[in-house]
Design a protein around this motif. Structure first.
Motif, short mmCIF file in Angstrom:
data_model
loop_
_atom_site.label_atom_id
_atom_site.label_comp_id
_atom_site.label_asym_id
_atom_site.label_seq_id
_atom_site.Cartn_x
_atom_site.Cartn_y
_atom_site.Cartn_z
N GLU A 199 0.85 -1.19 0.00
CA GLU A 199 0.00 0.00 0.00
C GLU A 199 0.88 1.24 0.00
O GLU A 199 2.07 1.17 0.30
CB GLU A 199 -0.95 0.01 1.19
CG GLU A 199 -0.28 0.27 2.54
CD GLU A 199 -1.34 0.45 3.63
OE1 GLU A 199 -1.32 1.51 4.28
OE2 GLU A 199 -2.18 -0.46 3.79
N CYS A 200 0.31 2.36 -0.36
CA CYS A 200 1.08 3.61 -0.36
C CYS A 200 0.13 4.79 -0.23
O CYS A 200 -1.07 4.65 -0.47
CB CYS A 200 1.88 3.75 -1.66
SG CYS A 200 0.85 4.15 -3.09
N GLU A 201 0.68 5.94 0.17
CA GLU A 201 -0.09 7.19 0.11
C GLU A 201 0.24 7.76 -1.26
O GLU A 201 1.34 8.28 -1.48
CB GLU A 201 0.34 8.13 1.22
CG GLU A 201 -0.72 9.14 1.62
CD GLU A 201 -1.15 10.00 0.42
OE1 GLU A 201 -2.29 9.84 -0.06
OE2 GLU A 201 -0.32 10.79 -0.04
N PHE A 202 -0.67 7.61 -2.24
CA PHE A 202 -0.35 7.84 -3.65
C PHE A 202 0.24 9.22 -3.91
O PHE A 202 1.21 9.36 -4.66
CB PHE A 202 -1.60 7.65 -4.52
CG PHE A 202 -1.33 7.84 -5.98
CD1 PHE A 202 -1.55 9.06 -6.59
CD2 PHE A 202 -0.81 6.81 -6.75
CE1 PHE A 202 -1.26 9.26 -7.93
CE2 PHE A 202 -0.51 6.99 -8.09
CZ PHE A 202 -0.74 8.21 -8.68
N VAL A 203 -0.34 10.25 -3.28
CA VAL A 203 0.12 11.61 -3.59
C VAL A 203 1.56 11.81 -3.12
O VAL A 203 2.43 12.23 -3.87
CB VAL A 203 -0.81 12.67 -2.97
CG1 VAL A 203 -0.27 14.06 -3.21
CG2 VAL A 203 -2.21 12.53 -3.53
N GLU A 204 1.83 11.46 -1.85
CA GLU A 204 3.19 11.65 -1.30
C GLU A 204 4.19 10.72 -1.97
O GLU A 204 5.29 11.11 -2.32
CB GLU A 204 3.19 11.40 0.21
CG GLU A 204 2.46 12.46 1.04
CD GLU A 204 2.93 13.88 0.71
OE1 GLU A 204 2.07 14.77 0.54
OE2 GLU A 204 4.16 14.07 0.55
N ASP A 205 3.78 9.43 -2.14
CA ASP A 205 4.75 8.41 -2.57
C ASP A 205 4.93 8.34 -4.09
O ASP A 205 5.90 7.74 -4.55
CB ASP A 205 4.32 7.03 -2.07
CG ASP A 205 4.28 6.97 -0.54
OD1 ASP A 205 3.44 6.21 0.00
OD2 ASP A 205 5.05 7.72 0.09
N PHE A 206 3.97 8.90 -4.86
CA PHE A 206 4.15 8.83 -6.31
C PHE A 206 3.87 10.17 -6.99
O PHE A 206 4.75 10.71 -7.68
CB PHE A 206 3.27 7.75 -6.94
CG PHE A 206 3.58 7.58 -8.41
CD1 PHE A 206 2.85 8.25 -9.37
CD2 PHE A 206 4.64 6.79 -8.81
CE1 PHE A 206 3.16 8.14 -10.73
CE2 PHE A 206 4.97 6.67 -10.16
CZ PHE A 206 4.22 7.35 -11.12
N ALA A 207 2.64 10.71 -6.81
CA ALA A 207 2.25 11.91 -7.58
C ALA A 207 3.20 13.08 -7.32
O ALA A 207 3.47 13.87 -8.22
CB ALA A 207 0.82 12.30 -7.24
N LYS A 208 3.68 13.18 -6.06
CA LYS A 208 4.60 14.29 -5.76
C LYS A 208 6.05 13.88 -5.98
O LYS A 208 6.97 14.58 -5.56
CB LYS A 208 4.39 14.76 -4.31
CG LYS A 208 3.10 15.55 -4.13
CD LYS A 208 3.02 16.16 -2.75
CE LYS A 208 1.74 16.97 -2.57
NZ LYS A 208 1.60 17.47 -1.19
N VAL A 209 6.27 12.77 -6.63
CA VAL A 209 7.65 12.33 -6.92
C VAL A 209 7.94 12.50 -8.41
O VAL A 209 8.80 13.28 -8.80
CB VAL A 209 7.87 10.86 -6.48
CG1 VAL A 209 9.26 10.39 -6.91
CG2 VAL A 209 7.68 10.71 -4.98
N LEU A 210 7.16 11.81 -9.25
CA LEU A 210 7.47 11.79 -10.70
C LEU A 210 7.56 13.18 -11.30
O LEU A 210 8.64 13.59 -11.75
CB LEU A 210 6.44 10.93 -11.44
CG LEU A 210 6.64 10.88 -12.95
CD1 LEU A 210 7.91 10.12 -13.32
CD2 LEU A 210 5.43 10.26 -13.65
N PRO A 211 6.46 14.00 -11.34
CA PRO A 211 6.55 15.28 -12.07
C PRO A 211 7.57 16.24 -11.46
O PRO A 211 8.21 17.00 -12.18
CB PRO A 211 5.13 15.84 -11.98
CG PRO A 211 4.44 15.08 -10.91
CD PRO A 211 5.13 13.77 -10.78
N ILE A 212 7.78 16.13 -10.16
CA ILE A 212 8.70 17.07 -9.53
C ILE A 212 10.14 16.73 -9.87
O ILE A 212 10.96 17.59 -10.16
CB ILE A 212 8.44 17.15 -8.01
CG1 ILE A 212 7.12 17.94 -7.83
CG2 ILE A 212 9.56 17.83 -7.28
CD1 ILE A 212 5.97 17.16 -7.44
#
Ligand code: HEM
Length: 407
Positions: A140-153
């Motif tokens: 499981e993951c917190e999608f925004v912190e663990d992915f959405a705020k990783v890739l584009p940034i």
């Protein structure tokens, strides 16, 4: 915190007044886009609200598209609501009207053309795959912190050649600047971004590199390099444009796919079908528009029986184009077989988003790399995504990744 309501100006008929606060829309905690669309049909096509300093709101695609493209009557000079203080720095290039606007925009367009974005693709892939592979074993993951705020940034900070570790500092600033609850919070965020950029902009004007930041802070207008304050404003706007938007759209996509198994299966079954993926991405963008920019009326004129006066503020929420049933039949149904679907999620006219190509590429890579490894996932029971409306609408989601992986 109760905000002061603006008084209804004499040229606004009483029957055109509707209580609408886009920082606080009823139902937006569940579905932001539906909360906006609730005003389509239940209110006049164009209405006036006393909130956020008092402004008009357009709810129908026909008018929103006119207001996006016609800067002669609907200027970009002030895009924020409630209006920033008069002495606030101009947000370059978004608050510039043609013709000067195009000169500022040129280096952005050159850095974000398809060929330039193609060069970034391997890097985007690598970050996406590494991030997803690290998440799978966790279940499981917190999608925004663990992915959405990783890739584009990661992608964006590389483009402007700024340290990745500054992400933790920059993201809250970007968040406050577009969704801060008060004008003070948003103005403070603008100042904080300006303060962060001072040293970097000075350095890139001293020694120009081939990164995007160097290109924009050294742009020349009529043979003269822009001033230092203008360079700071330009750099800040580009960071605000690139830091928060893709992360928001990724989160809307993930939330939708986590709650719509049939749609998820359709995409999983056709991950190698470019044309299908392209349509699916446009359909998901159409359903989840997110950016708002206001306009200011340039002179007095009549528009569809209403009197617009010079200086009136107006909000044409671009997400309502995609949800207008006069243009898109059954707009709340996401249909990957839909043809002719129309949206304005990236704006239109002179300020149409220069980052749209990059954004679409990142969304496609997310779908491919995530769904090929994690075809089944859902919102973790007992958790619910948080929504926040503002100049840029956003969403957070805690997603459970089920054990099934497909290597
Ligand atoms: C899903 C992601 C994105 C969405 C939904 C989005 C949306 C928008 C919209 C609606 C506008 C036009 C404003 C208007 O006319 O109303 C805009 C302008 C802009 N966007 Fe994006 N954007 C996204 C990603 C990006 C990225 C990745 C970048 C940077 C690389 C970026 C940089 C900008 C800039 C600099 C402008 C101002 C352009 C001008 O004034 O000429 N955007 N964006």
């Amino acid at each position: 915190m109760e905000m002061q309501l603006a008084e209804r100006p004499a040229h606004v008929p009483a029957e055109a007044v509707v209580d609408f606060d886009f920082y606080n829309l009823p139902g937006s905690d569940k579905d932001i886009q539906a909360a906006y669309a609730a005003y389509q049909g239940s209110a006049p096509d164009i209405f006036w609200t006393p909130r956020n300093g008092g402004h008009w709101v357009a709810t129908r695609a026909e008018d929103i598209l006119v207001m996006q493209k016609d800067h002669h009557r609907f200027s970009y000079r002030h895009i924020t609501l409630p209006p920033m203080p008069e002495d606030a720095p101009i947000q370059i290039p978004l608050e510039l009207d043609p013709p000067i606007h195009a000169h500022y925009r040129r280096p952005l367009m050159q850095a974000l053309v398809p060929a330039a974005v193609a060069k970034l693709e391997d890097g985007v892939h690598r970050v996406a795959v590494d991030t997803i592979e690290a998440l799978v074993p966790r279940g499981e993951c917190e999608f925004v912190e663990d992915f959405a705020k990783v890739l584009p940034i990661h992608v964006f900070l590389r483009m402007v050649n700024l340290p990745l570790e500054d992400k933790a500092l920059l993201l809250p600033i970007a968040e406050d600047s577009v969704r801060g609850r008060t004008a003070e919070i948003r103005a403070k965020a603008q100042q904080a971004m300006g303060a962060y950029l001072q040293g970097w902009v000075a350095e890139r004007r001293e020694t120009k590199g081939d990164d995007l930041l160097s290109q924009i802070v050294n742009v020349e207008i009529a043979g003269e390099r822009i001033s230092f304050p203008d360079a700071i404003s330009y750099a800040a706007l580009v960071l605000f444009g690139g830091l928060d938007t893709v992360a928001g759209m990724l989160s809307f996509f993930a939330r939708f796919l986590a709650t719509h198994e049939e749609h998820r299966r359709q995409i999983v079954a056709r991950l190698d079908d470019d044309a299908f993926l392209k349509t699916a991405i446009e359909e998901l963008i159409r359903r989840h528009g997110m950016a708002n920019t206001a306009r200011v009326v340039t002179h007095d004129f009549e528009y569809k029986g209403l009197t617009f006066k010079k200086g009136d503020r107006l909000l044409p929420p671009n997400l309502l184009v995609g949800l207008d049933d006069r243009l898109n039949s059954d707009p709340f149904t996401v249909d990957f077989a839909r043809t002719g679907g129309v949206h304005a999620a990236f704006g239109n006219g002179p300020h149409a988003c220069p980052g749209a190509i990059l954004a679409r590429r990142e969304l496609r890579i997310f779908l491919r790399e995530w769904l090929s490894r994690i075809p089944d996932f859902r919102i973790k029971p007992g958790t619910s995504p948080e929504m926040a409306t503002g100049m840029v609408n956003g969403c957070s989601a805690t997603i459970t990744v089920s054990g099934r992986r497909q290597f």
